[in-house]
Design an enzyme around this catalytic site. Structure first.
Site, PDB file in Angstrom:
ATOM      1  CG  ASN A 142      -0.384  -0.150   2.507  1.00 15.83           C
ATOM      2  OD1 ASN A 142       0.741  -0.621   2.620  1.00 15.83           O
ATOM      3  ND2 ASN A 142      -1.095   0.251   3.525  1.00 15.83           N
ATOM      4  N   PRO A 144       4.752   1.159  -0.638  1.00 16.34           N
ATOM      5  CG  PRO A 144       4.908   0.395  -2.835  1.00 16.34           C
ATOM      6  CD  PRO A 144       3.990   1.075  -1.890  1.00 16.34           C
ATOM      7  N   GLY A 216       2.408  -5.801   7.252  1.00 14.23           N
ATOM      8  CA  GLY A 216       1.295  -6.460   6.589  1.00 14.23           C
ATOM      9  C   GLY A 216       0.149  -6.670   7.548  1.00 14.23           C
ATOM     10  CB  SER A 217      -2.852  -8.701   7.223  1.00 12.56           C
ATOM     11  OG  SER A 217      -2.272  -9.951   6.919  1.00 12.56           O
ATOM     12  N   GLY A 221       1.018 -11.549  10.102  1.00 12.08           N
ATOM     13  CA  GLY A 221       1.951 -11.195  11.181  1.00 12.08           C
ATOM     14  C   GLY A 221       2.055 -12.303  12.220  1.00 12.08           C
ATOM     15  CD  GLU A 238       6.236  -0.498  11.113  1.00 14.70           C
ATOM     16  OE1 GLU A 238       7.116   0.064  11.752  1.00 14.70           O
ATOM     17  OE2 GLU A 238       5.690  -0.011  10.102  1.00 14.70           O
ATOM     18  CG  LEU A 239       1.078  -6.662  12.557  1.00 16.96           C
ATOM     19  CD1 LEU A 239       0.639  -7.736  13.539  1.00 16.96           C
ATOM     20  CD2 LEU A 239       1.695  -7.286  11.317  1.00 16.96           C
ATOM     21  CD  GLN A 270      -6.428   0.040  -1.547  1.00 17.51           C
ATOM     22  OE1 GLN A 270      -6.586  -1.086  -1.954  1.00 17.51           O
ATOM     23  NE2 GLN A 270      -5.984   0.993  -2.337  1.00 17.51           N
ATOM     24  CB  CYS A 272      -1.372   0.615   8.404  1.00 13.49           C
ATOM     25  SG  CYS A 272      -0.081   1.833   8.273  1.00 13.49           S
ATOM     26  CD1 TRP A 435       4.434   2.804  11.542  1.00 14.13           C
ATOM     27  CD2 TRP A 435       3.387   4.671  12.215  1.00 14.13           C
ATOM     28  NE1 TRP A 435       3.129   2.733  11.125  1.00 14.13           N
ATOM     29  CE2 TRP A 435       2.469   3.870  11.532  1.00 14.13           C
ATOM     30  CE3 TRP A 435       2.970   5.898  12.744  1.00 14.13           C
ATOM     31  CZ2 TRP A 435       1.144   4.240  11.346  1.00 14.13           C
ATOM     32  CZ3 TRP A 435       1.652   6.270  12.562  1.00 14.13           C
ATOM     33  CH2 TRP A 435       0.753   5.460  11.868  1.00 14.13           C
TER      34      TRP A 435
END
Ligand code: TXE
Length: 466
Positions: A142, A144, A216-217, A221, A238-239, A270, A272, A435
């Site tokens: 989403n 990169p 990712g998701s 994860g 990082e989800l 899209q 996070c 983050w």
């Protein structure tokens, strides 16, 4: 013949290219190459590593137009947003470069001069910092440049080799990033792209890597955490999120509506840290809703290569069903559909911007990550009710409060378990701030000094001279 993955343009559904995939043997060979040369990279001068990263920074700016066009072609991200993403990376690079020497420098934390007493020589205590070694970076599609750059830039500066697996939905961009880094002077065996989908990612985790940095998701994860556990390596995840916002009765409604509509729909939702749930105090509910709908109706949906487009197609076809199911579930349980809710009549993976009201927490749209142009807006009677609803999620990435009273916002946000807290803003990331996610939103932090130290391991030096 090697397996291939098909890169499809989400706006036209046309095949762009077929790309050969790395199988287990190819992944193992890439790991071996990186392992061999990483000690030399770690021993190189930080100034040389910085020089290469600064050259990469220059090339990003020089080639922003063609890189943005490539990103738009394979993800459907509107071209202005693709350009903005690429052109925001230099500020992150500046932060890393400005702090690299200080972070890498050994810290002398204690010194005791030699004493005349027998056996009491000089004592020095120093903290040294060693790179982790060869790290894997498994990335999302989403953003990169953002989510990859937050990892591979500091990882390289700190002396690590990186095996970089771009998402299968941003493969060409992953290849472009690798070419640019190599052209900038990063050795080919120090930054190695690993191409493929989840299977290739799993093969990467079978290698004796020294760290895994994943974006990712939550579902993936968890798998990464399980695969990494027996290795006892640094694991950073990082989800996703189900990020809430609350509009207080004293909020500047126009500012809140414009900010939250953008937070919910930028990059087609899209992100996070996209706004996924909005709670509005009943005193300003009608006024807020009117302003919010006016902003959403002003968004232009269309061809993502057109600079006037704000909403392109979603990047992955299966997500269209997820969105349609969330809408159907909400409507069946009593929600009001104010706009959208279906695919517009045109080719490509488009979903119309969708606003649902009269929603509640029995609906999946208020519980599960939508990751698309769908938002639920719920009326609340008090700060307490808003706080309770915002807390009702296993995720903990960000939360926002809009209102004029800073103490009130800080008091509400302080009760939420999130990595980022926003007052009168949302969907914002700063290189100076960590983050990170809590709960199902992840482990560890990128960005800030914490996001640089995470690519190092401390060593305690106890040094005595007699
Ligand atoms: O994730 P997926 P996506 C989150 C965002 C959303 C998700 C979207 O909120 O939840 O990312 O990204 C690889 N072993 N964030 O759809 O499907 C796969 O090939 C090893 C959070 O890409 O989980 C891809 O490269 N690897 C965020 C990567 O995992 C595997 C910022 C992610 O895929 C694998 C951006 C396996 N078994 C997006 N299966 C933040 N918090 O900062 C898949 N992969």
């Amino acid at each position: 013949m090697a397996d291939v993955l098909s890169v499809i343009n989400p706006a036209t559904e046309a095949l762009i290219q077929e790309v050969p995939v790395d199988d287990g043997a190819a992944v193992a060979q890439k790991f071996k190459q990186a392992k061999q040369v990483q000690p030399g990279w770690a021993a190189s001068s930080p100034a040389d590593r910085i020089k290469s990263v600064l050259r990469f920074r220059e090339l990003l700016i020089e080639r922003a137009d063609s890189l943005a066009a490539l990103l738009t072609s394979e993800t459907g991200k509107p071209i202005t947003q693709a350009r903005s993403e690429i052109l925001a990376v230099p500020a992150r690079i500046d932060f890393f470069v400005e702090n690299a020497a200080q972070v890498l420098a050994p810290d002398r934390v204690y010194y005791e001069p030699a004493s005349a007493l027998p056996g009491m020589g000089m004592l020095e205590e120093v903290i040294g910092y060693d790179p982790l070694g060869v790290v894997a970076n498994i990335s999302a599609w989403n953003y990169p440049y953002f989510v990859g750059g937050n990892v591979f830039i500091p990882a390289l500066l700190m002396g690590n080799a990186v095996l970089y697996k771009p998402s299968e939905f941003a493969t060409l961009t992953g290849g472009a990033i690798a070419s640019l880094l190599h052209e900038s002077g990063i050795p080919k065996d120090i930054f190695i792209p690993v191409i493929g989908s989840g299977l290739t990612g799993a093969a990467l985790l079978e290698q004796p890597i020294d760290g895994i940095f994943f974006t990712g998701s939550y579902a993936t994860g968890q798998k990464i955490a399980v695969a990494a556990a027996p290795k006892l390596i640094r694991t950073q995840l990082e989800l996703g999120g189900k990020d809430p916002a609350y509009v207080c009765p004293d909020a500047d409604v126009a500012v809140a509506a414009a900010g939250l509509a953008d937070g919910a729909f930028y990059n087609n939702g899209q992100s996070c840290c996209a706004i996924e749930r909005i709670y509005v105090h009943t005193d300003v509910y009608d006024e807020f809703l009117a302003a919010f709908m006016e902003t959403v109706r002003g968004f232009t949906l269309g061809d993502p290569t057109d600079a006037a487009t704000y909403l392109g197609p979603v990047s992955r076809k299966p997500q269209l069903d997820v969105l349609a199911n969330q809408v159907a579930d909400a409507v069946a349980k009593g929600a009001t559909l104010l706009c959208g809710g279906e695919r517009p009549d045109r080719p490509g993976w488009y979903f119309a911007p969708t606003v649902l009201t009269e929603v509640n927490h029995t609906m999946t749209v208020m519980q599960e990550e939508s990751f698309g142009p769908v938002i639920g807006i719920q009326r609340v009677a008090s700060d307490e009710e808003a706080t309770k609803l915002m807390q009702d999620t296993p995720y903990g990435l960000t939360a926002a409060v809009y209102g004029t009273d800073r103490d009130r916002a800080v008091a509400i946000l302080g009760q939420l378990k999130t990595g980022s807290a926003y007052w009168n803003c949302c969907d914002r990331v700063s290189p100076r701030l960590p983050w990170s996610g809590r709960g199902h939103s992840g482990l560890g932090a990128t960005l800030s000094l914490a996001g640089m130290y995470t690519f190092l391991q401390p060593r305690a030096w106890h040094l005595r001279r007699f």
